[in-house]
Write a protein that holds these residues in place. Structure first.
Motif, PDB file in Angstrom:
ATOM      1  N   TYR A 147      17.531 -52.417 -83.317  1.00 11.55           N
ATOM      2  CA  TYR A 147      16.845 -53.662 -82.970  1.00 11.55           C
ATOM      3  C   TYR A 147      17.048 -54.704 -84.071  1.00 11.55           C
ATOM      4  O   TYR A 147      17.405 -55.844 -83.799  1.00 11.55           O
ATOM      5  CB  TYR A 147      15.349 -53.397 -82.740  1.00 11.55           C
ATOM      6  N   CYS A 148      16.808 -54.318 -85.318  1.00 11.15           N
ATOM      7  CA  CYS A 148      16.901 -55.265 -86.434  1.00 11.15           C
ATOM      8  C   CYS A 148      18.346 -55.646 -86.746  1.00 11.15           C
ATOM      9  O   CYS A 148      18.624 -56.810 -87.056  1.00 11.15           O
ATOM     10  CB  CYS A 148      16.199 -54.696 -87.670  1.00 11.15           C
ATOM     11  N   VAL A 149      19.285 -54.706 -86.654  1.00 14.26           N
ATOM     12  CA  VAL A 149      20.694 -55.046 -86.870  1.00 14.26           C
ATOM     13  C   VAL A 149      21.109 -56.101 -85.851  1.00 14.26           C
ATOM     14  O   VAL A 149      21.697 -57.122 -86.198  1.00 14.26           O
ATOM     15  CB  VAL A 149      21.610 -53.801 -86.786  1.00 14.26           C
ATOM     16  N   VAL A 205      22.188 -59.838 -87.077  1.00 17.71           N
ATOM     17  CA  VAL A 205      23.581 -60.225 -86.845  1.00 17.71           C
ATOM     18  C   VAL A 205      23.626 -61.494 -85.990  1.00 17.71           C
ATOM     19  O   VAL A 205      24.396 -62.414 -86.265  1.00 17.71           O
ATOM     20  CB  VAL A 205      24.388 -59.083 -86.195  1.00 17.71           C
ATOM     21  N   ARG A 206      22.781 -61.553 -84.984  1.00 20.41           N
ATOM     22  CA  ARG A 206      22.727 -62.760 -84.149  1.00 20.41           C
ATOM     23  C   ARG A 206      22.345 -63.980 -84.996  1.00 20.41           C
ATOM     24  O   ARG A 206      22.929 -65.056 -84.851  1.00 20.41           O
ATOM     25  CB  ARG A 206      21.726 -62.578 -83.013  1.00 20.41           C
ATOM     26  N   ASP A 207      21.355 -63.797 -85.879  1.00 21.41           N
ATOM     27  CA  ASP A 207      20.933 -64.907 -86.740  1.00 21.41           C
ATOM     28  C   ASP A 207      22.064 -65.329 -87.681  1.00 21.41           C
ATOM     29  O   ASP A 207      22.258 -66.528 -87.923  1.00 21.41           O
ATOM     30  CB  ASP A 207      19.687 -64.526 -87.535  1.00 21.41           C
ATOM     31  N   LEU A 208      22.801 -64.371 -88.201  1.00 24.14           N
ATOM     32  CA  LEU A 208      23.936 -64.700 -89.075  1.00 24.14           C
ATOM     33  C   LEU A 208      25.030 -65.439 -88.317  1.00 24.14           C
ATOM     34  O   LEU A 208      25.619 -66.382 -88.834  1.00 24.14           O
ATOM     35  CB  LEU A 208      24.491 -63.432 -89.729  1.00 24.14           C
ATOM     36  N   ALA A 218      24.120 -68.922 -87.898  1.00 24.84           N
ATOM     37  CA  ALA A 218      24.247 -69.648 -89.163  1.00 24.84           C
ATOM     38  C   ALA A 218      25.713 -69.879 -89.537  1.00 24.84           C
ATOM     39  O   ALA A 218      26.001 -70.444 -90.588  1.00 24.84           O
ATOM     40  CB  ALA A 218      23.539 -68.875 -90.276  1.00 24.84           C
ATOM     41  N   GLY A 219      26.640 -69.417 -88.693  1.00 27.22           N
ATOM     42  CA  GLY A 219      28.057 -69.642 -88.938  1.00 27.22           C
ATOM     43  C   GLY A 219      28.772 -68.527 -89.667  1.00 27.22           C
ATOM     44  O   GLY A 219      29.937 -68.694 -90.056  1.00 27.22           O
ATOM     45  N   GLU A 220      28.123 -67.390 -89.830  1.00 26.89           N
ATOM     46  CA  GLU A 220      28.756 -66.269 -90.539  1.00 26.89           C
ATOM     47  C   GLU A 220      29.918 -65.728 -89.705  1.00 26.89           C
ATOM     48  O   GLU A 220      29.848 -65.669 -88.474  1.00 26.89           O
ATOM     49  CB  GLU A 220      27.727 -65.163 -90.796  1.00 26.89           C
TER      50      GLU A 220
END
Length: 153
Positions: free
Chosen positions: A51-53, A57-60, A63-65
């Protein structure tokens, strides 16, 4: 998709809201949002929290990662040219605090590596970020928090 074992957010709302507050403070810390999310993703990988990964990852990505850095995050020590020295020091500290051994372990090397890149305030903020994501991982895993079915872009 399975439901959580218990409605843990509502059964202990004070604890839940307190952990949310710590996480929000980390997100607004002097570390910067990308480093915070990298740390949260790496700790979640170590703990096996799907869940947290998925969430971090979606948030990164938002953010353009790059996918390259995300794909190599679990093997960051093998590709030091992909992550900055500052990121490497933070990742080493996060792993050190997440993988606590049963016996005494000296963390002086990891701590001293931090001093070259972070202020004392940032080291404490980083440590709180690691502590809070470990707590989130344990709640999400323990309560079987389901991973959403939204595809990654």
């Amino acid at each position: 998709m399975n439901a959580p074992r218990l409605p843990w957010q509502t059964l202990a709302p004070v604890q839940y809201k307190s952990l949310v507050a710590v996480s929000m403070a980390s997100a607004k810390s002097s570390l910067g949002p990308v480093l915070v999310e990298l740390i949260q993703t790496r700790v979640s990988q170590i703990n096996g929290c799907a869940y947290c990964v998925d969430m971090h990852v979606r948030d990164l990505r938002k953010a353009g990662e790059s996918w390259k850095r995300l794909n190599l995050l679990s093997t960051w020590r093998e590709v030091p040219y992909v992550f900055t020295a500052k990121e490497q020091a933070a990742l080493a500290w996060a792993e050190s605090l997440t993988n606590l051994p049963a016996g005494f372990s000296d963390r002086n090397a990891e701590f001293e590596a931090l001093r070259a890149h972070f202020t004392e305030q940032e080291i404490v903020e980083l440590s709180w970020t690691v502590a809070s994501i470990n707590a989130w991982n344990r709640m999400a895993i323990g309560m079987h928090e389901p991973v959403g079915d939204t595809p990654l872009e």
